[in-house]
Design a protein around this motif. Structure first.
Motif, mmCIF file in Angstrom:
data_model
loop_
_atom_site.group_PDB
_atom_site.id
_atom_site.type_symbol
_atom_site.label_atom_id
_atom_site.label_comp_id
_atom_site.label_asym_id
_atom_site.label_seq_id
_atom_site.Cartn_x
_atom_site.Cartn_y
_atom_site.Cartn_z
ATOM 1 N N LEU A 274 0.829 -1.207 0.000
ATOM 2 C CA LEU A 274 0.000 0.000 0.000
ATOM 3 C C LEU A 274 0.871 1.267 0.000
ATOM 4 O O LEU A 274 0.626 2.206 -0.755
ATOM 5 C CB LEU A 274 -0.911 -0.002 1.231
ATOM 6 N N GLY A 275 1.922 1.255 0.821
ATOM 7 C CA GLY A 275 2.815 2.415 0.890
ATOM 8 C C GLY A 275 3.622 2.594 -0.383
ATOM 9 O O GLY A 275 3.852 3.714 -0.832
ATOM 10 N N MET A 276 4.069 1.474 -0.967
ATOM 11 C CA MET A 276 4.860 1.539 -2.188
ATOM 12 C C MET A 276 4.011 2.075 -3.348
ATOM 13 O O MET A 276 4.448 2.943 -4.096
ATOM 14 C CB MET A 276 5.404 0.154 -2.564
ATOM 15 N N VAL A 277 2.795 1.534 -3.483
ATOM 16 C CA VAL A 277 1.903 2.014 -4.544
ATOM 17 C C VAL A 277 1.684 3.513 -4.344
ATOM 18 O O VAL A 277 1.717 4.300 -5.287
ATOM 19 C CB VAL A 277 0.555 1.256 -4.536
ATOM 20 N N TYR A 278 1.489 3.888 -3.092
ATOM 21 C CA TYR A 278 1.267 5.291 -2.774
ATOM 22 C C TYR A 278 2.437 6.160 -3.248
ATOM 23 O O TYR A 278 2.251 7.211 -3.844
ATOM 24 C CB TYR A 278 1.071 5.458 -1.264
ATOM 25 N N CYS A 279 3.676 5.688 -2.987
ATOM 26 C CA CYS A 279 4.868 6.459 -3.357
ATOM 27 C C CYS A 279 5.044 6.536 -4.875
ATOM 28 O O CYS A 279 5.516 7.536 -5.397
ATOM 29 C CB CYS A 279 6.125 5.808 -2.780
ATOM 30 N N PHE A 280 4.711 5.448 -5.574
ATOM 31 C CA PHE A 280 5.119 5.365 -6.982
ATOM 32 C C PHE A 280 4.020 5.618 -7.988
ATOM 33 O O PHE A 280 4.299 5.747 -9.176
ATOM 34 C CB PHE A 280 5.780 4.007 -7.247
ATOM 35 N N ILE A 281 2.768 5.702 -7.556
ATOM 36 C CA ILE A 281 1.701 5.805 -8.542
ATOM 37 C C ILE A 281 1.819 7.043 -9.455
ATOM 38 O O ILE A 281 1.530 6.938 -10.636
ATOM 39 C CB ILE A 281 0.300 5.663 -7.898
ATOM 40 N N PRO A 282 2.333 8.174 -8.980
ATOM 41 C CA PRO A 282 2.462 9.294 -9.929
ATOM 42 C C PRO A 282 3.472 8.998 -11.032
ATOM 43 O O PRO A 282 3.334 9.508 -12.136
ATOM 44 C CB PRO A 282 2.933 10.459 -9.062
ATOM 45 N N PHE A 283 4.475 8.150 -10.749
ATOM 46 C CA PHE A 283 5.460 7.818 -11.780
ATOM 47 C C PHE A 283 4.822 6.984 -12.879
ATOM 48 O O PHE A 283 5.361 6.866 -13.974
ATOM 49 C CB PHE A 283 6.645 7.058 -11.178
ATOM 50 N N MET A 284 3.702 6.354 -12.556
ATOM 51 C CA MET A 284 2.945 5.627 -13.568
ATOM 52 C C MET A 284 1.941 6.565 -14.235
ATOM 53 O O MET A 284 1.812 6.580 -15.456
ATOM 54 C CB MET A 284 2.221 4.454 -12.891
ATOM 55 N N VAL A 285 1.251 7.351 -13.422
ATOM 56 C CA VAL A 285 0.167 8.185 -13.949
ATOM 57 C C VAL A 285 0.692 9.258 -14.903
ATOM 58 O O VAL A 285 0.130 9.469 -15.975
ATOM 59 C CB VAL A 285 -0.635 8.829 -12.793
ATOM 60 N N LEU A 286 1.799 9.919 -14.545
ATOM 61 C CA LEU A 286 2.241 11.053 -15.355
ATOM 62 C C LEU A 286 2.688 10.658 -16.773
ATOM 63 O O LEU A 286 2.237 11.279 -17.729
ATOM 64 C CB LEU A 286 3.305 11.876 -14.625
ATOM 65 N N PRO A 287 3.546 9.614 -16.942
ATOM 66 C CA PRO A 287 3.875 9.229 -18.324
ATOM 67 C C PRO A 287 2.656 8.725 -19.094
ATOM 68 O O PRO A 287 2.528 8.990 -20.288
ATOM 69 C CB PRO A 287 4.917 8.115 -18.177
ATOM 70 N N LEU A 288 1.741 8.026 -18.402
ATOM 71 C CA LEU A 288 0.547 7.534 -19.079
ATOM 72 C C LEU A 288 -0.352 8.685 -19.500
ATOM 73 O O LEU A 288 -0.918 8.687 -20.590
ATOM 74 C CB LEU A 288 -0.225 6.574 -18.172
ATOM 75 N N TYR A 289 -0.464 9.664 -18.629
ATOM 76 C CA TYR A 289 -1.269 10.847 -18.941
ATOM 77 C C TYR A 289 -0.767 11.486 -20.237
ATOM 78 O O TYR A 289 -1.533 11.806 -21.139
ATOM 79 C CB TYR A 289 -1.185 11.828 -17.774
ATOM 80 N N THR A 290 0.569 11.643 -20.323
ATOM 81 C CA THR A 290 1.167 12.238 -21.522
ATOM 82 C C THR A 290 0.859 11.392 -22.757
ATOM 83 O O THR A 290 0.477 11.921 -23.799
ATOM 84 C CB THR A 290 2.698 12.326 -21.353
ATOM 85 N N ALA A 291 1.036 10.058 -22.613
ATOM 86 C CA ALA A 291 0.819 9.173 -23.762
ATOM 87 C C ALA A 291 -0.643 9.201 -24.203
ATOM 88 O O ALA A 291 -0.938 9.250 -25.401
ATOM 89 C CB ALA A 291 1.241 7.749 -23.399
ATOM 90 N N ILE A 292 -1.554 9.185 -23.240
ATOM 91 C CA ILE A 292 -2.978 9.128 -23.584
ATOM 92 C C ILE A 292 -3.453 10.453 -24.158
ATOM 93 O O ILE A 292 -4.264 10.492 -25.078
ATOM 94 C CB ILE A 292 -3.813 8.732 -22.338
ATOM 95 N N GLU A 293 -2.903 11.538 -23.623
ATOM 96 C CA GLU A 293 -3.327 12.841 -24.124
ATOM 97 C C GLU A 293 -2.943 13.019 -25.596
ATOM 98 O O GLU A 293 -3.626 13.691 -26.348
ATOM 99 C CB GLU A 293 -2.696 13.952 -23.267
ATOM 100 N N LYS A 294 -1.818 12.388 -25.982
ATOM 101 C CA LYS A 294 -1.345 12.508 -27.362
ATOM 102 C C LYS A 294 -2.166 11.667 -28.337
ATOM 103 O O LYS A 294 -2.024 11.813 -29.539
ATOM 104 C CB LYS A 294 0.120 12.051 -27.432
ATOM 105 N N LEU A 295 -2.974 10.728 -27.806
ATOM 106 C CA LEU A 295 -3.770 9.857 -28.673
ATOM 107 C C LEU A 295 -4.623 10.670 -29.622
ATOM 108 O O LEU A 295 -5.256 11.641 -29.220
ATOM 109 C CB LEU A 295 -4.704 9.004 -27.823
ATOM 110 N N ASP A 296 -4.656 10.210 -30.870
ATOM 111 C CA ASP A 296 -5.467 10.890 -31.856
ATOM 112 C C ASP A 296 -6.910 10.378 -31.744
ATOM 113 O O ASP A 296 -7.184 9.207 -32.012
ATOM 114 C CB ASP A 296 -4.887 10.569 -33.250
ATOM 115 N N THR A 297 -7.815 11.244 -31.318
ATOM 116 C CA THR A 297 -9.197 10.823 -31.077
ATOM 117 C C THR A 297 -9.837 10.220 -32.317
ATOM 118 O O THR A 297 -10.669 9.317 -32.227
ATOM 119 C CB THR A 297 -10.057 12.029 -30.631
ATOM 120 N N SER A 298 -9.427 10.721 -33.493
ATOM 121 C CA SER A 298 -10.072 10.238 -34.709
ATOM 122 C C SER A 298 -9.830 8.746 -34.926
ATOM 123 O O SER A 298 -10.662 8.049 -35.503
ATOM 124 C CB SER A 298 -9.589 11.035 -35.919
#
Lengths: 268, 292
Positions: free
Chosen positions: B164-188
């Motif tokens: 629980l503590g580890m997930v807590y510490c590291f989840i932004p390191f997963m969320v931030l690169p994914l956020y960037t990748a998903i935002e770049k997705l071409d909706t079309s």
């Protein structure tokens, strides 16, 4: 009709899911803030004894805690300055000049980023100890510079990749020398990358626990002070200081929001 | 003439190249390369009776690494890091997806709310979890109050608590690169997939996941590797029951004072890192997506 209902349900589930993640992210902070108002005076300061502002007053008498916080700020400011200068120069140099060992330098830059911090920490400790460098502020600053510089370089480099060299040539053609061109043309173009890198270096330095833990000697930084107090129970004045810092950073962000936040996606 | 100019240019570039790259090169040499080489050397040394490092060659430290007690901890470390990484993907992916694709004006705020917690020192936040989960913590008080359990539950010092503590510490390191990748997705592309008759689940598996796999890979590297060394999380939440390889190293350099053994243990971490980064590169991962 059916589709609309389904969409509504999906939206509800997404919002609920996000809300739960945010609660997860903020729960321990909420605990810290609440405990900073806890009137308890006996270790381990866990049971609730009523509401008080006392700890926000007592905090200013805890010179060890304030001293450690001061150390953290000094180390963060100095190491950010140094790593920003070294990193910016380095990024420009690596981008512009051809020299032997360029690919080696590029490869080595990834080491502090991917290797677990504990390995960097003990490696620095062994070399400082062997070179008889007394551990303290100096070794803390050197260590923080060493892990921050790659991040500054990556940020500045991202800015350089979209950089039009011809404006520099134009500047030189118009009679400016190399130094003037660097300060008047190159630096302003790179400024957002430099600012992003500096912000990241500062954040990394302030929050660093693991590397500092090995190279600090007798000098205590704020995170190390917290670590020390965890064994006997963190006293509410530490929570009070954390709460103040949190309020200050949130305030700062809302003031400067637009500018700094556009340099996003940084390791925190 | 042309040759002469080039020569002149080369010469005149030596000084600026040295001024700009020199400091970085020195820094990397003295504060990255030399220390790591020194750790490798030390892993073959021994200690005398006063815990001083003696520079004589021995492979004894490496022999100690294969003791059953240590192997159990390596297995435990890999397990905890693995579960942490999987949970970070399972929670982080949908979360990043939802905030990256929200059409609301609050998108920027939602993004900021992921970052803000990390301005409070990580140690004190992990301690916050311990306070919350402890036998006199809020969660247990609530559970007893609601009559869900008669006695406070033992929630601390378990593998799950450390995860629980580890997930807590590291989840932004997963969320931030994914956020960037998903935002770049071409909706079309997503619309096209739907128009061609793909069900949402198929669109997810056939289109969205492959296009964002880079973010998932780099996120996994950014979670799994540092997780192995985060000794303070398992110290505070695991209370010695969930030791990881980081705890072993920390102990050799602090309380046990056996630096050569600690150095040998660090070599394991370095090798694991190198293997994982190699795999990452084989899978087409971009080094520049790590850490930034």
């Amino acid at each position: 009709m059916k589709k609309e209902r389904k969409e509504k349900r999906n939206k509800f589930i997404s919002i609920l899911f996000c809300l739960m993640v945010y609660i997860y992210l903020f729960l321990p902070i909420f605990v810290i803030v609440v405990n900073s108002f806890n009137a308890t005076t006996s270790k381990p300061y866990l049971s609730w004894k009523g509401f008080t502002f006392d700890w926000y007053v007592k905090l200013w008498d805890n010179s060890a805690l304030l001293g450690s916080f001061g150390n953290t700020i000094i180390i963060a400011v100095v190491s950010t300055l140094l790593s920003t200068i070294i990193g910016t120069l380095g990024a420009v140099g690596i981008y512009r000049y051809k020299f032997k060992g360029k690919s080696v330098i590029n490869g080595l830059l990834y080491i502090p980023v991917v290797i677990p911090e504990i390995v960097i920490g003990i490696a620095l400790l062994t070399i400082f100890s062997n070179a008889n460098i007394p551990r303290g502020m100096l070794t803390l600053i050197l260590s923080h510079v060493s892990f921050s510089v790659p991040y500054v370089i990556f940020n500045v480099r991202a800015r350089l990749s979209g950089y039009d060299k011809s404006i520099e040539e134009a500047s030189m053609d118009l009679g400016a020398n190399r130094l003037v061109t660097f300060f008047e043309i190159t630096l302003p173009v790179l400024a957002p990358g430099i600012a992003g890198g500096a912000l990241l270096a500062f954040t990394l330095s302030i929050d660093d626990v693991i590397i500092s833990y090995f190279v600090n000697g007798q000098t205590k930084t704020y995170p190390l002070k917290v670590m020390e107090s965890i064994k006997s129970g963190v006293s509410p004045d530490v929570n009070a200081l954390s709460t103040l810092v949190l309020i200050a950073t949130i305030g700062l962000v809302f003031i400067t929001q637009s500018g700094i936040l556009s340099g996003k996606h940084k390791k925190i | 003439m042309a040759g002469k100019t080039t020569k002149h240019e080369l010469k005149s570039n030596t000084v600026p190249a040295m001024v700009t790259v020199g400091p970085v090169a020195l820094l990397l040499l003295f504060l990255v390369v030399a220390p790591l080489i020194f750790v490798a050397v030390m892993s073959f040394c021994e200690t005398d009776e006063f815990y001083n490092v003696v520079y004589s060659f021995t492979a004894e430290n490496y022999a100690k690494l294969v003791s059953p007690e240590y192997i159990k901890i390596y297995a435990q470390s890999l397990l905890i890091a693995f579960i942490t990484t999987v949970l970070c993907v399972l929670i982080g992916y949908p979360f990043a997806y939802i905030i990256a694709r929200t059409k609301s004006k609050k998108k920027q705020l939602l993004y900021m709310l992921v970052i803000i917690p990390f301005w409070t020192n990580s140690l004190i936040r992990i301690y916050g979890w311990r306070t919350f989960l402890g036998s006199s913590g809020w969660l247990n008080k609530l559970l007893v109050f609601l009559n869900i359990t008669p006695e406070p539950l033992d929630l601390l010092y378990k593998t799950g608590t450390t995860v629980l503590g580890m997930v807590y510490c590291f989840i932004p390191f997963m969320v931030l690169p994914l956020y960037t990748a998903i935002e770049k997705l071409d909706t079309s592309l997503l619309e096209a997939s739907g128009d061609l008759g793909a069900k949402p689940l198929n669109t997810l598996i056939e289109v969205i996941l492959p296009l964002t796999s880079g973010g998932i890979f780099s996120g996994c590297i950014m979670v799994f590797i540092p997780c192995l060394g985060y000794f303070f999380v398992s110290n505070i939440l695991g209370g010695g029951n969930t030791d990881m390889i980081g705890n072993l190293i920390e102990r050799q350099f602090k309380s046990a004072n056996n630096w050569p053994l600690g150095a040998a243990l660090s070599i394991i971490l370095i090798i694991v890192t190198l293997i994982l980064v190699k795999i990452y590169q084989k899978l087409g991962g971009d080094m520049d997506s790590l850490g930034v």
